[in-house]
Design an enzyme around this catalytic site. Structure first.
Site, PDB file in Angstrom:
ATOM      1  N   LYS A  42      23.307  23.304 -23.118  1.00  0.00           N
ATOM      2  CA  LYS A  42      21.992  22.872 -22.731  1.00  0.00           C
ATOM      3  C   LYS A  42      21.031  23.775 -21.925  1.00  0.00           C
ATOM      4  CE  LYS A  42      23.442  20.286 -18.737  1.00  0.00           C
ATOM      5  NZ  LYS A  42      24.085  18.915 -18.375  1.00  0.00           N
ATOM      6  N   TYR A 265       5.295  38.133   5.833  1.00  0.00           N
ATOM      7  CA  TYR A 265       4.627  37.473   6.032  1.00  0.00           C
ATOM      8  C   TYR A 265       5.130  36.690   7.216  1.00  0.00           C
ATOM      9  CZ  TYR A 265       2.266  37.648   1.548  1.00  0.00           C
ATOM     10  OH  TYR A 265       1.325  38.247   0.322  1.00  0.00           O
TER      11      TYR A 265
END
Ligand SMILES: *Cc1c(COP(=O)(O)O)cnc(C)c1O
Length: 387
Positions: A42, A265
């Site tokens: 999957k 940042y």
């Protein structure tokens, strides 16, 4: 998408991991009946490519495949994969399932009512697996209802119950109490179900964690996923498994900065010495999770370089001060390789390492990087001498 991240999958690792599984199941031989292997591919084979991985597994002789949704199964059929496929999580549309020769999983009563009305008795039979919730608390019939449900299904002409299944909620824990309770409940239902459907009924429950840590969970079928890709979950380790995915990028540049320089940042990292800061071409848009800010490492010139400051969308800063000691800075050629998952010289970072630093699980790391689009395959073919 023209990014610099390189995700490569070594198909020979998938092959090796499959063979390790075969050997392991062979040694268990707790029963006379062969244990069928249902390979879970999957989510595009956990980011490794369902078609490429399935082709390897089929060539190795795997018995069944399992996917989450119908479209994934159809894509495999269209590539010529013709072994049995179980669709784990989709409401069955018998016409379509029969057209593509797929197995449905029945987990709720309304599906049975629907099938009672719609199934035609024409051959071939509509094959189904019935899911029992023995403790996962997700999908499936509760154990108390299981036998009545199975008897009802046995009465639908044109339908064949090929297997019954259950799923563990925590087989990777060192405390196996809950897993063993689940096995006991499931085993009890299996014995009764075999009286209805015969001894060929496939009873399958074990995921990768259970296969490698609870031998008695390997019944007439097993449903491994993660182990094919080279990992076991939680604190379980299996040194013989080989991780198949490698993730790397390139260095953009290196800057020499003064002591006391805030990096990225928010200035969450401030250099405590004159530093060499590498800037790499990968950020959270490439799957390098922002939660790895100030926590994770990457490999540069065969050594672990710490991620410093916040990870940005396209860029990440790493501390190269130790690796490129002054004064002998031979600035590496720009574009030098930076490894996010994989080995460089004698050092390795695994998806499991990354998952620990990012406070997640290896499944999420693999599906994230693998889902980014561009993938390169290595070792497709069989080496006659070595394989
Ligand atoms: C994903 C999945 C598996 C495989 O689990 P792994 O931990 O990857 O081995 C097995 N069964 C079901 C129902 C699943 O959803």
């Amino acid at each position: 998408m023209n990014r610099h991240l390189r995700v490569s999958v070594d198909l020979s690792s998938i092959r090796k991991n499959f063979r390790i599984l075969k050997e392991r199941l062979g040694k268990l031989s707790l029963q006379l009946q062969k244990t069928l292997i249902i390979g879970v591919v999957k989510a595009d084979a956990y980011g490794h490519g369902a078609i490429e991985v399935s082709k390897v597994l089929v060539k190795e002789g795997i018995d069944f495949l399992a996917v989450a949704y119908l479209e994934e199964a159809i894509a495999l059929r269209e590539e010529g994969i013709n072994i049995p496929i179980i669709v784990l999580f989709e409401e069955p549309d018998p016409q379509k399932y029969l057209r593509y020769d797929l197995r449905a999983v029945i987990h709720e009563e309304k599906t049975i009512s629907f099938l009672e009305k719609t199934i035609k008795t024409s051959s071939p039979p509509f094959r189904v697996h019935v899911k029992i919730d023995t403790g996962m608390g997700r999908l499936g019939f509760v154990p108390d209802d299981a036998i009545l449900i199975l008897q009802r299904l046995a009465n639908i002409k044109g339908l064949r119950v090929e297997g019954i299944m259950s799923h563990f909620s925590e087989a990777e824990l060192s405390n196996k109490d809950s897993a063993k309770r689940q096995i006991a409940i499931f085993n009890d239902i299996c014995i009764k179900a075999k009286r209805i459907f015969g001894d060929n009924l496939i009873c399958h429950m074990a995921n990768s964690a259970a296969i490698f840590s609870i031998p008695e969970a390997c019944l007439s079928g097993v449903r491994p996923g993660l182990m094919f890709y080279g990992y076991l979950p939680g604190s379980l380790e299996e040194k013989s498994l080989s991780p198949a995915m490698k993730v790397s990028t390139r260095l953009l540049t290196i800057r020499k900065v003064k002591k006391g320089t805030p990096i990225s940042y928010g200035g969450t990292f401030v250099t405590n010495r004159e530093s060499l800061v590498g800037i790499i071409k990968a950020g959270y848009a490439d799957g390098l999770m922002r939660s790895l800010s100030n926590k994770g490492y990457v490999l540069f010139q065969g050594k672990r370089a710490p991620i410093i400051g916040r990870i940005c969308m396209d860029l990440t800063m790493i501390d190269l001060t130790e690796i490129l000691k002054e004064p002998a800075i031979t600035y590496p050629s720009i574009e030098e390789e930076v490894v996010i998952i994989g080995s460089q010289d004698n050092e390795t970072i695994t998806a499991k390492d990354l998952s620990r630093w990012a406070n997640t699980i290896p499944y999420e790391i693999l599906t994230t990087f693998g889902g980014l689009g561009k993938r390169i395959y290595e070792n497709h073919g069989y080496d006659k001498k070595r394989d």
